[in-house]
Scaffold this active site. Sequence first.
Site, PDB file in Angstrom:
ATOM      1  CB  CYS A  14      -0.940   0.017   1.202  1.00 44.28           C
ATOM      2  SG  CYS A  14      -0.069   0.160   2.784  1.00 44.28           S
ATOM      3  CB  CYS A  80      49.188 -13.170 -13.221  1.00 39.40           C
ATOM      4  SG  CYS A  80      48.891 -11.524 -13.907  1.00 39.40           S
ATOM      5  CB  CYS A  83      44.456 -11.266 -14.939  1.00 41.02           C
ATOM      6  SG  CYS A  83      45.822 -11.262 -16.108  1.00 41.02           S
ATOM      7  CG  ASP A 500      12.214  22.809 -36.448  1.00 42.58           C
ATOM      8  OD1 ASP A 500      12.457  23.975 -36.810  1.00 42.58           O
ATOM      9  OD2 ASP A 500      12.808  21.814 -36.888  1.00 42.58           O
ATOM     10  CG  ASP A 698      14.453  17.498 -36.813  1.00 41.65           C
ATOM     11  OD1 ASP A 698      14.420  18.757 -36.764  1.00 41.65           O
ATOM     12  OD2 ASP A 698      14.864  16.870 -37.795  1.00 41.65           O
ATOM     13  CG  ASP A 702      14.529  22.198 -33.326  1.00 39.89           C
ATOM     14  OD1 ASP A 702      14.342  23.387 -33.626  1.00 39.89           O
ATOM     15  OD2 ASP A 702      14.416  21.257 -34.135  1.00 39.89           O
TER      16      ASP A 702
END
Length: 819
Positions: A14, A80, A83, A500, A698, A702
């Site tokens: 809830c 090793c 690494c 635009d 786009d 813009d």
Amino acid sequence: MTKELRIGVGGMSCASCVTRVERAIANQPGVESAAVNLASETAVVHFDQAEIPALIEAVRGAGYEPVVETTTIGVGGMTCASCVARVERAIQALPGVLGATVNLSTESARVEFLPDTLSRARIAQAIGEAGYQAEVGQEAPDAGKERREKELALLKRDLMLAAVLTAPLVLISMAPMFLPGAETLMHSLLPMPVWHWLELVLATPVLAWAGRRFLVQGSAELRHLAPGMNSLVMIGSGAAYLYSLLVLFLPGLFPKGTANLYFEASAVIVTLILVGRYLEALAKGRTSEAIRHLVRLRPKEARIVREDGEIEIPVEAVVPGDIVLVRPGERIPVDGVLVEGTSYVDESMISGEPVPVGKHAGDEVVGGTVNQTGVFRCRATRVGADTLLAQIIRLVEEAQAGKPPIQLLADRIAGVFVPIVMGVALITFIVWLLVGPDPALNFAFVAAVSVLLIACPCAMGLATPTAIMVATGRGAAMGTLFRRGAALEALARVDTLVLDKTGTITAGKPTLTELEAFGISEDQALKLVAAVERDSEHPIAGAIVQAAKDRGLDIPVAQEAEAIPGFGIKAHIEGALIAAGSGRFMGKLGIDIGTASERIEQLTNQGGTPVLAAADGKLIALLAVADPPKASSKAALAAMHALGLKTIMLTGDNRRTAEAVAGTVGIDRVVAEVLPDGKAAEVKRLQEAGARVAFVGDGINDAPALAQADVGIAIGTGTDIAVEAGEVILMSGELTAAANAVALARQTLKTIRLNFFWAYAYNVALIPLAAGLFYPLTGWLLNPMIAAAAMSVSSLFVVTNSLRLRRFRPQVDTPDSPV
């Protein structure tokens, strides 16, 4: 630097649970904010220096279970201890990792992590980026699916146990009241005290085992002084059980006429609440179907081309630079660039348009889309969490986890709702005990328990998140992505849409729209003009050359080409002097254009750029190049007007062209010749005048306006910066999607309001009824069992009402859209 973490939280039921988890996390040092979503069962935490284990323990301390997974990933190429250390550092640097242990001898890494923040694919990618080979098994298609199925199975098991025990319990306790002769029959079989003890035997497992979740979580809520729904159920059913227990063992404690058993009420309460929880869990599972559908689009394996042949590996093991072989009918496993072959690809997953898109060498392909026809090879460019599909999934998840402003108010109300209900129940008990008719204790007890059980904070907590989850999922299926749930609410309130022009209303690409030849064929005229323009870098020249190529014309080679800036170009072609350019250029060359003058004026007024061509001093062609409106723009604008939106075009183009385009598609107002900062300033001016503005764009220019608007709507096919600035992303690139997004947002807000109306009206109307406020006038007094059933129905109504959004139909169809 602020970091974000997503923690799955199990056991919430809830809005009070939400408040408690948020408070527990927010109180940790270094935490900036915490937002918990009840429907998705996740907590989104923004923090600076907080320790992740401390956050996990905070959730546990609040009485809930954080979702943590452990996985083992093979690591190849280690030689090793250095690494090992390098791989461990790479894994532990990932957000959401609780611990990582790398074993050199077994060449494996054991990782404990938060699956809501991090995926196994991302861990494998980090190992690959560190210079090693990750070897992972196939990842589960849905990280939370196992958890949900386990929870549902537990609920079902508990519900079955409760139902099996409660049915005979109700029959034993209620039969003497409703079935003639039942009491005599029961007496003949067993003494009545034995039947009473049998009621205890049947009721105890229902409360102690089937209803243990209410006891455990309710106790935790009370211990933290943050009571919630579990507390209400625990107190209500527990009070009925304990009252009956005292009556059974110590009947002499009770006044005459009040020593009644309520074992059946305690068991029925638990059973009915479990029924509601089970149905609610089933319904909530459907609210996240959109995410699961997107996840299922991810292929599990990829076919990699090596020097020694082809091998199939888990998609998580693909690294950038791998050459991937894709056959017809297969999903492309990762994002990449075509290097060999051609095909058509179904990209409806990202655009909403099922028409296959032709792909050739150098074209980009997107992971999760379907290869339709040919065999091709592509070079992997983005893998794992970096793919477009993974980003889409992440955006939808973030939108579903967010809280719109309308939910914040509901959370504040829910935070005090349960304590108020408990106070009302206590007052109800005292008033009935003092002034109620005999037996007053019975009346007081029944009314107080009914008040506790009929109050439903779950409906308040689910009202917004369930609607947001379904709506964002439906939007994703339509090719519209909402970055935040708040964007849905803001978009629903918009009254002005600023657009635009280039790339939004128009195609964003100059196209040859007019060709009229004089004295020769159109193909011959186009071929000559294309030959003159071929070496020019001007966009208009490119449009003419492309038109010639589209017609399959062989373009001859121009000789002695000479460009005259601001006028045009001329060259010798096939023995003739060909000139192409503006009307001024023709006048400068002494060429008569009188027959074409009227048409030139018309084309200019329509927003086109006329190009005239002459051969050896004689006019041979009139062409026009324009950026035409998209095929869907006019229908989109009509849909926006039908929604009551005012539309404004904001463009840097010249006014004549802008007004021509606006007149074609039906724009209300045009603001032309504005710079990028001028676009943002115009949006701000509209806002200051009282308008609620959404901006659709786009391009990079813009971005300021997208950020300034109340809601920024970015065309998904545009530049990355524009998409980043937008809160709503239209993946199809069609303007119709913007109208559909507004319609979906409004329907979502309407659904949320109806959910809230139900949640609050339900409580406002039924709590007084449960308290017995109408008893003196009508004789109505609610049975606790009916109150428990009503609580379950309330939550179920909210969830199912939200699920109706799955059937939302677009305001206007996007061309070739499947929805």
